[in-house]
Design an enzyme around this catalytic site. Structure first.
Site, PDB file in Angstrom:
ATOM      1  N   LEU A   1       0.866  -1.172   0.000  1.00  0.00           N
ATOM      2  CA  LEU A   1       0.000   0.000   0.000  1.00  0.00           C
ATOM      3  C   LEU A   1       0.904   1.223   0.000  1.00  0.00           C
ATOM      4  O   LEU A   1       1.928   1.245   0.692  1.00  0.00           O
ATOM      5  CB  LEU A   1      -0.912   0.043   1.234  1.00  0.00           C
ATOM      6  N   ASP A   2       0.529   2.237  -0.762  1.00  0.00           N
ATOM      7  CA  ASP A   2       1.301   3.472  -0.762  1.00  0.00           C
ATOM      8  C   ASP A   2       1.396   4.043   0.651  1.00  0.00           C
ATOM      9  O   ASP A   2       0.508   3.840   1.485  1.00  0.00           O
ATOM     10  CB  ASP A   2       0.653   4.521  -1.674  1.00  0.00           C
ATOM     11  N   PHE A   3       2.450   4.785   0.892  1.00  0.00           N
ATOM     12  CA  PHE A   3       2.667   5.484   2.162  1.00  0.00           C
ATOM     13  C   PHE A   3       1.423   6.256   2.589  1.00  0.00           C
ATOM     14  O   PHE A   3       1.009   6.224   3.750  1.00  0.00           O
ATOM     15  CB  PHE A   3       3.865   6.428   1.995  1.00  0.00           C
TER      16      PHE A   3
END
Length: 308
Positions: free
Chosen positions: A66-68
């Site tokens: 998952l993106d930051f």
């Protein structure tokens, strides 16, 4: 809103082989940088020190990314066999993921399929971003599909926005963010693919949340549904005024459809794994040598050979 901390870890699914956690926004999954004081890996070590595997670099086997800036459901395999079974589900496109987002403007079509091909942006200063085919500097665009369903119209900090459910049918980098931006409805708080508007040019987070996850492994069906963070009781800036589609009904659709078993061509032991009403999920292509090499690298530290 409650800030992220080492102690603040929400577990939404647990079995002998898997954990699914509700990742906080603006938290990295892992990091080699000493200055990174908060990561999901550190939260897991704090909460479950007995589950950390010293034979792996980070101690835990993250099944996907998952993106930051993105919050929501993220699956962790607790042993090497479970990691391999989860990988095969991702490779065969048998995983169902659905996201909630607040996007700029009032999306007029209640349902749509977004099909812009996505490639790497080679433009100077944008080399770590993606873009749609036809954009100057777009390299190696690949077919990409996203299903979008509008849930609500409303206002965020006085600006018109829509709450939507997004289901990626392919897995390109930043796919949902790029597709929403290409529609002219960028995700609120996305400072990479969005546009700063008025009083809300520095939101406290990007409004993208991994809401639903299903991984139908051969041994168990890993399924998790996380709490909806985009409700007025949690964020006073969000003021919905028109309901177009109840979220609960869409969750029932996701859960009710049969899961295809690639080995037999019929329903598998878990269900479901089909997209929302639309043109359907594209069939998985044959595994390439590059993909197989990537799989071997991904599994190498766990000494598990993928099936031939």
């Amino acid at each position: 809103m409650e800030p992220g901390s080492v102690e603040n870890l929400c577990v939404v699914y647990r079995s002998h082989d898997f954990l699914v956690v509700n990742k906080h926004w603006d938290v990295r999954i892992d990091s080699k940088a000493w200055r990174e004081t908060l990561t999901l890996q550190k939260q897991l070590r704090h909460r479950f020190p007995e589950l950390a595997d010293p034979d792996t670099y980070y101690g835990f086997r993250f099944c996907h990314q998952l993106d930051f800036s993105t919050s929501g459901a993220l699956c962790v395999a607790l042993n090497k066999a479970a990691a391999g079974s989860a990988y095969r589900c991702f490779k065969d496109r048998r995983v169902t993921k659905a996201y909630l987002a607040l996007v700029r403007g009032h999306v007029q079509e209640s349902r749509m399929t977004i099909s812009y091909a996505i490639g790497k942006n080679s433009t100077e200063g944008r080399t770590h971003t993606m873009c749609i085919e036809g954009t100057q500097g777009c390299e190696n665009p690949k077919p990409s599909l996203t299903e979008l369903v509008v849930l609500e119209h409303g206002l965020y900090a006085g600006d018109p926005v829509s709450k939507v459910l997004l289901q990626p049918l392919t897995g390109r980098t930043h796919q949902l963010r790029v597709h929403c931006s290409a529609l002219g409805h960028p995700i609120v708080g996305d400072l990479t693919y969005g546009h700063a508007l008025g009083q809300e040019d520095q939101p406290f987070r990007m409004m993208l949340h991994a809401f639903y996850l299903r991984i139908p492994t051969s041994a168990e069906c890993v399924e998790a549904c996380t709490p909806d963070p985009f409700v007025p009781s949690l964020d006073a800036c969000w003021s919905p005024h028109t309901l177009l589609q109840p979220l609960d009904e869409l969750v029932q659709v996701l859960r009710a459809a049969p899961d295809p078993d690639p080995s037999e061509g019929g329903p598998g032991p878990c269900s479901p794994c089909t997209p929302l009403p639309g043109p359907g999920r594209p069939p998985p292509p044959p595994e390439t040598e590059v993909q197989r090499a990537s799989c071997l690298q991904w599994l190498s530290e766990w000494t598990l050979e993928p099936d031939n």
